[in-house]
Design a protein around this motif. Sequence first.
Motif, mmCIF file in Angstrom:
data_model
loop_
_atom_site.group_PDB
_atom_site.id
_atom_site.type_symbol
_atom_site.label_atom_id
_atom_site.label_comp_id
_atom_site.label_asym_id
_atom_site.label_seq_id
_atom_site.Cartn_x
_atom_site.Cartn_y
_atom_site.Cartn_z
ATOM 1 N N ILE A 33 -33.921 8.160 -50.286
ATOM 2 C CA ILE A 33 -35.022 7.555 -50.203
ATOM 3 C C ILE A 33 -34.844 6.481 -49.713
ATOM 4 C CG2 ILE A 33 -37.534 7.226 -50.790
ATOM 5 C CD1 ILE A 33 -37.203 9.297 -52.046
ATOM 6 N N VAL A 34 -34.063 5.918 -50.142
ATOM 7 C CA VAL A 34 -33.165 4.393 -49.437
ATOM 8 C C VAL A 34 -32.593 4.357 -47.980
ATOM 9 C CG1 VAL A 34 -31.909 2.393 -50.339
ATOM 10 C CG2 VAL A 34 -33.225 3.078 -51.775
ATOM 11 N N TYR A 35 -32.491 5.095 -48.366
ATOM 12 C CA TYR A 35 -30.958 5.223 -47.118
ATOM 13 C C TYR A 35 -32.457 5.943 -45.514
ATOM 14 C CZ TYR A 35 -26.989 3.979 -49.169
ATOM 15 O OH TYR A 35 -26.387 3.126 -50.011
ATOM 16 N N SER A 36 -33.255 6.712 -46.013
ATOM 17 C CA SER A 36 -33.707 7.655 -45.025
ATOM 18 C C SER A 36 -35.245 6.940 -44.292
ATOM 19 C CB SER A 36 -33.758 8.920 -45.364
ATOM 20 O OG SER A 36 -32.673 10.005 -45.647
ATOM 21 N N GLY A 86 -46.290 7.188 -42.792
ATOM 22 C CA GLY A 86 -45.156 7.096 -42.335
ATOM 23 C C GLY A 86 -44.194 7.613 -41.221
ATOM 24 N N THR A 87 -45.082 8.695 -40.608
ATOM 25 C CA THR A 87 -44.494 9.956 -39.890
ATOM 26 C C THR A 87 -44.802 9.098 -38.759
ATOM 27 O OG1 THR A 87 -45.858 11.581 -41.267
ATOM 28 C CG2 THR A 87 -45.126 11.978 -38.840
ATOM 29 N N ILE A 88 -45.891 8.355 -38.795
ATOM 30 C CA ILE A 88 -46.201 7.826 -37.438
ATOM 31 C C ILE A 88 -44.727 6.497 -37.112
ATOM 32 C CG2 ILE A 88 -47.338 6.304 -35.665
ATOM 33 C CD1 ILE A 88 -48.136 9.424 -36.044
ATOM 34 N N VAL A 89 -45.226 5.391 -38.154
ATOM 35 C CA VAL A 89 -43.866 4.671 -38.266
ATOM 36 C C VAL A 89 -42.657 5.385 -37.452
ATOM 37 C CG1 VAL A 89 -43.271 2.740 -39.521
ATOM 38 C CG2 VAL A 89 -45.186 3.085 -39.357
ATOM 39 N N MET A 93 -40.274 4.350 -33.979
ATOM 40 C CA MET A 93 -39.512 4.302 -34.141
ATOM 41 C C MET A 93 -38.318 4.379 -33.847
ATOM 42 S SD MET A 93 -39.227 2.872 -39.086
ATOM 43 C CE MET A 93 -37.065 3.359 -38.813
ATOM 44 N N MET A 94 -38.005 5.629 -33.771
ATOM 45 C CA MET A 94 -37.271 6.331 -32.945
ATOM 46 C C MET A 94 -37.190 6.154 -31.226
ATOM 47 S SD MET A 94 -37.419 10.861 -33.413
ATOM 48 C CE MET A 94 -38.397 11.218 -32.199
ATOM 49 N N VAL A 95 -38.316 6.555 -30.984
ATOM 50 C CA VAL A 95 -39.207 6.114 -30.089
ATOM 51 C C VAL A 95 -38.595 4.994 -29.100
ATOM 52 C CG1 VAL A 95 -40.246 6.506 -27.735
ATOM 53 C CG2 VAL A 95 -40.358 8.279 -29.939
ATOM 54 N N VAL A 96 -38.808 4.206 -29.438
ATOM 55 C CA VAL A 96 -38.602 2.212 -28.891
ATOM 56 C C VAL A 96 -37.428 2.301 -29.968
ATOM 57 C CG1 VAL A 96 -39.404 0.469 -29.845
ATOM 58 C CG2 VAL A 96 -41.301 1.977 -29.551
ATOM 59 N N SER A 118 -32.050 9.468 -35.242
ATOM 60 C CA SER A 118 -31.609 9.681 -36.695
ATOM 61 C C SER A 118 -32.235 8.569 -38.483
ATOM 62 C CB SER A 118 -30.678 10.404 -36.774
ATOM 63 O OG SER A 118 -29.682 9.277 -37.669
ATOM 64 N N LEU A 119 -32.829 7.782 -37.356
ATOM 65 C CA LEU A 119 -32.591 6.914 -37.975
ATOM 66 C C LEU A 119 -34.248 6.755 -38.430
ATOM 67 C CD1 LEU A 119 -31.394 3.503 -38.993
ATOM 68 C CD2 LEU A 119 -31.535 5.922 -40.861
ATOM 69 N N GLY A 120 -35.060 7.029 -37.026
ATOM 70 C CA GLY A 120 -36.441 7.339 -37.024
ATOM 71 C C GLY A 120 -37.123 8.665 -37.992
ATOM 72 N N MET A 121 -36.246 9.342 -37.754
ATOM 73 C CA MET A 121 -36.452 11.126 -38.026
ATOM 74 C C MET A 121 -36.369 10.740 -39.876
ATOM 75 S SD MET A 121 -37.714 13.778 -37.356
ATOM 76 C CE MET A 121 -38.044 13.806 -35.285
ATOM 77 N N GLY A 122 -35.517 10.493 -39.791
ATOM 78 C CA GLY A 122 -35.498 10.180 -41.775
ATOM 79 C C GLY A 122 -36.402 9.325 -41.746
ATOM 80 N N THR A 123 -37.129 8.551 -41.744
ATOM 81 C CA THR A 123 -38.444 8.235 -42.158
ATOM 82 C C THR A 123 -39.083 8.568 -42.083
ATOM 83 O OG1 THR A 123 -37.380 5.645 -41.463
ATOM 84 C CG2 THR A 123 -39.922 5.956 -41.430
ATOM 85 N N ALA A 124 -39.630 9.882 -40.597
ATOM 86 C CA ALA A 124 -41.138 10.283 -40.217
ATOM 87 C C ALA A 124 -40.807 11.869 -41.661
ATOM 88 C CB ALA A 124 -41.072 10.769 -39.224
ATOM 89 N N LEU A 125 -39.905 11.881 -41.779
ATOM 90 C CA LEU A 125 -39.825 13.026 -42.026
ATOM 91 C C LEU A 125 -39.150 13.145 -44.040
ATOM 92 C CD1 LEU A 125 -37.187 15.759 -40.820
ATOM 93 C CD2 LEU A 125 -40.063 15.353 -40.790
ATOM 94 N N VAL A 126 -39.492 12.151 -44.777
ATOM 95 C CA VAL A 126 -39.259 11.319 -45.814
ATOM 96 C C VAL A 126 -40.559 10.968 -46.397
ATOM 97 C CG1 VAL A 126 -37.697 10.144 -47.697
ATOM 98 C CG2 VAL A 126 -36.765 11.210 -45.863
ATOM 99 N N THR A 127 -41.504 10.214 -45.595
ATOM 100 C CA THR A 127 -42.086 9.127 -46.184
ATOM 101 C C THR A 127 -43.485 10.835 -45.928
ATOM 102 O OG1 THR A 127 -43.179 8.715 -43.763
ATOM 103 C CG2 THR A 127 -42.071 6.713 -45.352
ATOM 104 N N THR A 128 -43.340 11.362 -45.076
ATOM 105 C CA THR A 128 -44.524 12.779 -45.331
ATOM 106 C C THR A 128 -43.993 13.943 -46.401
ATOM 107 O OG1 THR A 128 -44.358 12.641 -42.694
ATOM 108 C CG2 THR A 128 -45.522 14.312 -43.681
ATOM 109 N N LEU A 129 -42.794 13.683 -46.916
ATOM 110 C CA LEU A 129 -42.495 14.854 -48.594
ATOM 111 C C LEU A 129 -42.659 13.814 -49.691
ATOM 112 C CD1 LEU A 129 -40.860 16.788 -49.615
ATOM 113 C CD2 LEU A 129 -39.370 15.619 -49.439
#
Length: 151
Positions: A33-36, A86-89, A93-96, A118-129
Motif C-alpha cells: 500500500i505504501v508503494y502503490s 482514490g480511483t479518480i485521483v 495521476m496516470m494521465v496527467v 503504473s503508479l497512477g494505476m496502482g493508486t487507483a486500484l489499491v484505494t478502490t480495494l
Amino acid sequence: MGIKDPFVRWWITFSIMAVAMNTTLLAGMGKFIVYSDQSYLSWITIAIWYAASFHLGYKIYHKRENTDFALTTYFTELCTSLGLLGTIVGLVMMVVGAFDRIDVSNQESLRVALSTMSLGMGTALVTTLVGLVCALTLQFQIIIVREKWRA
C-alpha cells in the motif's frame, strides 16, 4: 453475556477482522500500500475503519437497546467514497503525469511515462480495494449486531 449479546457478537466479529487486517498489513500488504498508493487515501480509509468499528462497539456496549447505526453507516459510505475518490485521483495521476512531458522518440521518456502510469494505476486500484473491503466489513459488523434486535 453470551453469543446472543450484541456486544459479544460485535467483539468476536471485530477481533477476527482486526487480526486479519493487521496480519495482512504486516505480511506485506502494508508495504504494498505504501508503494502503490501515492495519495495515502488507503491509510485514511483504514483509520476510518478502525474509528467506525470502535464507535460501533462503544455504542453497543453503552446502549443495550436498539442502537442507532446512522454514524457507522455514514462511515461505511465514506470508506466507499474514499475508495472511489482514490480511483479518480489515481487515474488523473496516470494521465496527467504520464503524458505531460512525453517524447515518443526518446526511450527514457517512454520509460518514465510508463512508470508514472503504473503508479497512477496502482493508486487507483489499491484505494478502490481498500475502500470496498473496509466498507463491506463495516457493513458486516452492523448486520451481525442488528440480528439480535430483529429477532
